[in-house]
Design a protein around this motif. Structure first.
Motif, mmCIF file in Angstrom:
data_model
loop_
_atom_site.group_PDB
_atom_site.id
_atom_site.type_symbol
_atom_site.label_atom_id
_atom_site.label_comp_id
_atom_site.label_asym_id
_atom_site.label_seq_id
_atom_site.Cartn_x
_atom_site.Cartn_y
_atom_site.Cartn_z
ATOM 1 N N ILE A 1 0.892 -1.180 0.000
ATOM 2 C CA ILE A 1 0.000 0.000 0.000
ATOM 3 C C ILE A 1 0.917 1.214 0.000
ATOM 4 O O ILE A 1 1.713 1.392 0.932
ATOM 5 N N VAL A 2 0.847 2.011 -1.085
ATOM 6 C CA VAL A 2 1.772 3.131 -1.267
ATOM 7 C C VAL A 2 0.998 4.416 -1.526
ATOM 8 O O VAL A 2 -0.020 4.404 -2.229
ATOM 9 N N HIS A 3 1.495 5.507 -0.965
ATOM 10 C CA HIS A 3 0.910 6.826 -1.239
ATOM 11 C C HIS A 3 1.644 7.445 -2.416
ATOM 12 O O HIS A 3 2.873 7.530 -2.407
ATOM 13 N N ASN A 4 0.881 7.860 -3.435
ATOM 14 C CA ASN A 4 1.474 8.446 -4.639
ATOM 15 C C ASN A 4 0.826 9.787 -4.950
ATOM 16 O O ASN A 4 -0.233 10.130 -4.390
ATOM 17 N N LYS A 5 1.448 10.514 -5.873
ATOM 18 C CA LYS A 5 0.850 11.771 -6.366
ATOM 19 C C LYS A 5 1.096 11.861 -7.864
ATOM 20 O O LYS A 5 2.154 11.444 -8.346
ATOM 21 N N LEU A 6 0.108 12.415 -8.582
ATOM 22 C CA LEU A 6 0.322 12.708 -9.999
ATOM 23 C C LEU A 6 1.196 13.952 -10.102
ATOM 24 O O LEU A 6 1.452 14.642 -9.097
ATOM 25 N N ALA A 7 1.620 14.262 -11.303
ATOM 26 C CA ALA A 7 2.512 15.423 -11.510
ATOM 27 C C ALA A 7 1.869 16.715 -10.991
ATOM 28 O O ALA A 7 2.559 17.619 -10.500
ATOM 29 N N ASN A 8 0.523 16.774 -11.040
ATOM 30 C CA ASN A 8 -0.138 18.019 -10.574
ATOM 31 C C ASN A 8 -0.437 17.979 -9.086
ATOM 32 O O ASN A 8 -1.163 18.835 -8.566
ATOM 33 N N GLY A 9 0.112 16.950 -8.394
ATOM 34 C CA GLY A 9 -0.058 16.884 -6.936
ATOM 35 C C GLY A 9 -1.288 16.113 -6.491
ATOM 36 O O GLY A 9 -1.544 15.955 -5.289
ATOM 37 N N PHE A 10 -2.055 15.581 -7.449
ATOM 38 C CA PHE A 10 -3.296 14.852 -7.114
ATOM 39 C C PHE A 10 -2.924 13.566 -6.385
ATOM 40 O O PHE A 10 -2.217 12.711 -6.932
ATOM 41 N N ALA A 11 -3.352 13.432 -5.147
ATOM 42 C CA ALA A 11 -2.890 12.331 -4.279
ATOM 43 C C ALA A 11 -3.768 11.094 -4.417
ATOM 44 O O ALA A 11 -5.000 11.204 -4.508
ATOM 45 N N TYR A 12 -3.108 9.927 -4.462
ATOM 46 C CA TYR A 12 -3.869 8.669 -4.498
ATOM 47 C C TYR A 12 -3.078 7.580 -3.791
ATOM 48 O O TYR A 12 -1.877 7.722 -3.544
ATOM 49 N N ILE A 13 -3.779 6.530 -3.461
ATOM 50 C CA ILE A 13 -3.180 5.372 -2.793
ATOM 51 C C ILE A 13 -3.150 4.227 -3.789
ATOM 52 O O ILE A 13 -4.136 4.004 -4.513
ATOM 53 N N GLU A 14 -2.009 3.546 -3.864
ATOM 54 C CA GLU A 14 -1.865 2.419 -4.793
ATOM 55 C C GLU A 14 -1.761 1.136 -3.971
ATOM 56 O O GLU A 14 -1.012 1.075 -2.987
ATOM 57 N N VAL A 15 -2.565 0.151 -4.353
ATOM 58 C CA VAL A 15 -2.594 -1.127 -3.638
ATOM 59 C C VAL A 15 -2.214 -2.238 -4.618
ATOM 60 O O VAL A 15 -2.713 -2.275 -5.755
ATOM 61 N N ASN A 16 -1.291 -3.091 -4.213
ATOM 62 C CA ASN A 16 -0.920 -4.262 -5.017
ATOM 63 C C ASN A 16 -0.824 -5.469 -4.106
ATOM 64 O O ASN A 16 -0.212 -5.399 -3.025
ATOM 65 N N ASN A 17 -1.441 -6.575 -4.502
ATOM 66 C CA ASN A 17 -1.198 -7.854 -3.800
ATOM 67 C C ASN A 17 -1.269 -8.976 -4.830
ATOM 68 O O ASN A 17 -1.372 -8.711 -6.036
ATOM 69 N N SER A 18 -1.208 -10.218 -4.371
ATOM 70 C CA SER A 18 -1.087 -11.317 -5.350
ATOM 71 C C SER A 18 -2.406 -11.569 -6.095
ATOM 72 O O SER A 18 -2.429 -12.325 -7.068
ATOM 73 N N SER A 19 -3.489 -10.945 -5.618
ATOM 74 C CA SER A 19 -4.808 -11.139 -6.273
ATOM 75 C C SER A 19 -5.164 -10.016 -7.235
ATOM 76 O O SER A 19 -5.812 -10.268 -8.259
ATOM 77 N N ALA A 20 -4.779 -8.789 -6.845
ATOM 78 C CA ALA A 20 -5.330 -7.652 -7.608
ATOM 79 C C ALA A 20 -4.531 -6.386 -7.342
ATOM 80 O O ALA A 20 -3.654 -6.355 -6.456
ATOM 81 N N GLU A 21 -4.872 -5.336 -8.080
ATOM 82 C CA GLU A 21 -4.296 -4.006 -7.857
ATOM 83 C C GLU A 21 -5.418 -2.983 -7.873
ATOM 84 O O GLU A 21 -6.489 -3.236 -8.453
#
Ligand code: TA6
Length: 278
Positions: A2-22
């Motif tokens: 579970i990672v916190h990311n931002k787009l180039a314009n600063g738009f914040a989102y959370i990225e989730v990856n596991n062995s089943s899905a993203e």
């Protein structure tokens, strides 16, 4: 992961990856805008021309319509409520196991929300990502008076082509046709050859969406209303954030408490709308 990311314009989102899905979840609106099971195409539809900007609803994924579904009596207020464009707060992430992760995000009242809707509240969305997508939208009344809400998890599904689509599970259910505002009764499966915008009531069973690619199941709890929407050609050409042919590859099946299925929540009590997609 579970990672916190931002787009180039600063738009914040959370990225989730596991062995089943993203999955990807924007903090604005607690808006799940990507959910893909390993080895499959994305389950959720996302417009190629959607905005990812402050105060603009993402077109696609699962907009959170709250504390009202549709238009408010006060036409100066936004359709489908203010939650989907508000900035929510990350609460926690939980790596349940290698196959399942959950993320919880919250929104509470502010001077801005109180101007639009004069009640103190806590709204929490828990999203569990595995080979099944589970969304639990919990409303808690923090005020000293009861309030009434209507709401929807306005899920946009990606489909092979709208002409391939059949929806089972709503046969013999009454619905409000939002195109005519007349009450109708569903006869048989739902297929599409025109604009469809219907609020089904008395829904108490699993809904099955099938197209040429796959079969998707939707099961809701604490909800007896489901909205089915495809804008078709003419309306699609007028919708913000949608290419003119977008109607061909998307379909909304919305897990709701809409119209007659409104919910009254007493002080210090809660209601949770749950949608499971698998
Ligand atoms: O849920 C169906 C609907 O109410 C349609 O009438 C259409 O307005 C759609 O929602 C999209 O609304 P939005 O505010 O996201 O453009």
């Amino acid at each position: 992961m579970i990672v916190h990311n931002k787009l180039a314009n600063g738009f914040a989102y959370i990225e989730v990856n596991n062995s089943s899905a993203e999955a990807k979840i924007a903090l604005q609106g607690a808006h799940l805008f990507h959910y893909k099971r390993v080895g499959e195409e994305p389950v959720l539809w996302l417009s190629e021309v959607s905005d990812f900007e402050a105060d603009k609803a993402i077109r696609g994924g699962v907009p959170v319509c709250w504390p009202w579904f549709g238009f408010n009596e006060d036409k100066t207020l936004p359709q489908h409520g203010f939650a989907r464009t508000a900035l929510w707060e990350f609460v926690c992430g939980d790596e349940v196991d290698e196959k399942s992760s959950s993320v919880t995000i919250k929104l509470t009242h502010s001077d801005e929300t109180l101007k639009m809707w004069p009640y103190k509240f806590l709204l929490e969305l828990k999203i569990t990502i595995s080979d099944k997508l589970v969304m639990e939208l919990k409303t808690t009344n923090l005020d000293d008076k009861s309030f009434s809400i209507t709401q929807a998890l306005h899920t946009y599904f990606s489909v092979s082509h709208i002409s391939d689509v059949t929806i089972k599970g709503l046969d013999n259910k009454p619905y409000l046709d939002a195109l005519t505002w007349k009450k109708e009764l569903q006869k048989g499966d739902i297929t599409f050859n025109q604009e469809v915008d219907r609020v089904y009531q008395e829904v108490d069973c699993e809904i099955v969406l099938s197209d040429k690619k796959r079969v998707i199941h939707v099961r809701n709890e604490n909800s007896s209303s489901v909205v089915v929407w495809n804008p078709w050609i003419e309306k699609c050409g007028r919708m913000s954030g949608m290419k003119k042919d977008a109607y061909e590859s998307m379909l909304c099946i919305e897990s709701a408490n809409a119209f007659d299925d409104f919910k009254v929540i007493k002080p210090q009590e809660s209601h949770t709308l749950m949608a499971a997609i698998y």
